[in-house]
Design a protein around this motif. Structure first.
Motif, mmCIF file in Angstrom:
data_model
loop_
_atom_site.group_PDB
_atom_site.id
_atom_site.type_symbol
_atom_site.label_atom_id
_atom_site.label_comp_id
_atom_site.label_asym_id
_atom_site.label_seq_id
_atom_site.Cartn_x
_atom_site.Cartn_y
_atom_site.Cartn_z
ATOM 1 N N ARG A 1 1.850 6.421 -7.151
ATOM 2 C CA ARG A 1 0.834 7.379 -7.613
ATOM 3 C C ARG A 1 1.266 8.822 -7.375
ATOM 4 N NH1 ARG A 1 -2.524 3.613 -5.153
ATOM 5 N NH2 ARG A 1 -2.775 4.939 -3.337
ATOM 6 N N ARG A 2 1.944 9.065 -6.295
ATOM 7 C CA ARG A 2 2.373 10.413 -5.918
ATOM 8 C C ARG A 2 3.602 10.866 -6.707
ATOM 9 N NH1 ARG A 2 1.780 13.618 -1.166
ATOM 10 N NH2 ARG A 2 3.726 14.687 -0.705
ATOM 11 N N GLY A 3 4.447 9.927 -7.096
ATOM 12 C CA GLY A 3 5.677 10.259 -7.812
ATOM 13 C C GLY A 3 6.893 10.215 -6.912
ATOM 14 N N GLN B 1 0.825 -1.205 0.000
ATOM 15 C CA GLN B 1 0.000 0.000 0.000
ATOM 16 C C GLN B 1 0.861 1.258 0.000
ATOM 17 O OE1 GLN B 1 -2.590 -0.576 3.350
ATOM 18 N NE2 GLN B 1 -3.804 -2.127 2.309
ATOM 19 N N LEU B 2 1.943 1.248 0.777
ATOM 20 C CA LEU B 2 2.853 2.400 0.802
ATOM 21 C C LEU B 2 3.522 2.576 -0.555
ATOM 22 C CD1 LEU B 2 4.142 4.703 2.383
ATOM 23 C CD2 LEU B 2 5.857 3.071 3.214
ATOM 24 N N MET B 3 3.979 1.482 -1.151
ATOM 25 C CA MET B 3 4.598 1.550 -2.484
ATOM 26 C C MET B 3 3.608 2.100 -3.504
ATOM 27 S SD MET B 3 7.786 0.738 -3.060
ATOM 28 C CE MET B 3 7.627 0.521 -4.807
ATOM 29 N N GLY C 1 15.287 15.056 1.475
ATOM 30 C CA GLY C 1 15.433 13.683 1.021
ATOM 31 C C GLY C 1 14.071 13.145 0.651
ATOM 32 N N TYR C 2 14.000 12.387 -0.426
ATOM 33 C CA TYR C 2 12.719 11.823 -0.828
ATOM 34 C C TYR C 2 12.911 10.431 -1.420
ATOM 35 C CZ TYR C 2 13.996 13.357 -5.532
ATOM 36 O OH TYR C 2 14.649 13.547 -6.717
ATOM 37 N N TYR C 3 11.833 9.681 -1.399
ATOM 38 C CA TYR C 3 11.795 8.322 -1.926
ATOM 39 C C TYR C 3 10.980 8.321 -3.208
ATOM 40 C CZ TYR C 3 13.494 7.026 2.662
ATOM 41 O OH TYR C 3 14.247 6.930 3.798
ATOM 42 N N GLN C 4 11.463 7.527 -4.150
ATOM 43 C CA GLN C 4 10.812 7.438 -5.452
ATOM 44 C C GLN C 4 10.854 5.977 -5.895
ATOM 45 O OE1 GLN C 4 12.682 10.133 -8.128
ATOM 46 N NE2 GLN C 4 11.055 10.029 -9.632
ATOM 47 N N ALA C 5 9.775 5.512 -6.502
ATOM 48 C CA ALA C 5 9.706 4.122 -6.958
ATOM 49 C C ALA C 5 10.687 3.886 -8.095
ATOM 50 C CB ALA C 5 8.290 3.788 -7.408
ATOM 51 N N ARG C 6 11.286 2.711 -8.089
ATOM 52 C CA ARG C 6 12.173 2.282 -9.174
ATOM 53 C C ARG C 6 11.413 1.245 -9.982
ATOM 54 N NH1 ARG C 6 17.780 0.375 -7.438
ATOM 55 N NH2 ARG C 6 18.059 0.627 -9.653
ATOM 56 N N LEU C 7 10.742 1.702 -11.016
ATOM 57 C CA LEU C 7 9.890 0.805 -11.794
ATOM 58 C C LEU C 7 10.584 0.225 -13.012
ATOM 59 C CD1 LEU C 7 6.587 2.862 -11.655
ATOM 60 C CD2 LEU C 7 7.264 0.922 -10.248
ATOM 61 N N ALA C 8 11.584 0.899 -13.512
ATOM 62 C CA ALA C 8 12.255 0.439 -14.726
ATOM 63 C C ALA C 8 13.209 -0.697 -14.401
ATOM 64 C CB ALA C 8 13.021 1.585 -15.375
ATOM 65 N N SER C 9 13.312 -1.594 -15.321
ATOM 66 C CA SER C 9 14.259 -2.688 -15.191
ATOM 67 C C SER C 9 15.676 -2.148 -15.305
ATOM 68 C CB SER C 9 14.007 -3.713 -16.293
ATOM 69 O OG SER C 9 15.001 -4.689 -16.295
#
Length: 90
Positions: free
Chosen positions: A20-22, A13-15, A62-70
């Motif tokens: 969605r937020r970026g 859910q956090l991911m 500092g911020y967190y961002q999803a790593r979606l790309a292979s």
């Protein structure tokens, strides 16, 4: 992306929220989840170690961002367009 489906509900859910937020700061994540900062920070660090999140620092933020790309990029041969052009029906 398959790794995301295997996460426990709270992490997934956090991911999803971060995707969605970026991007999101630790404080953003704490406010979103309503959980203690230390717990949220531990969860985020584990997601970074799993390669699902990336932590970046810009100035003092500092911020967190999803790593979606292979990580692996598929390279095409240099002559691909010539081969395709030669094989197209007229």
């Amino acid at each position: 992306m398959f790794d995301l489906l295997l996460l426990p509900d709270a992490k997934r859910q956090l991911m999803n929220w971060i995707i969605r937020r970026g991007k999101a700061t630790l404080l953003d994540c704490v406010n979103h989840t309503g959980k203690p900062e230390a717990l949220v920070e531990t969860i985020l660090e584990k997601l970074v170690k799993q390669g699902l999140l990336q932590f970046s620092r810009v100035a003092d933020d500092g911020y967190y961002q999803a790593r979606l790309a292979s990580e692996k990029q598929r390279l095409l041969p240099n002559q691909i367009w010539e081969v395709l052009k030669d094989n197209t029906p007229e």
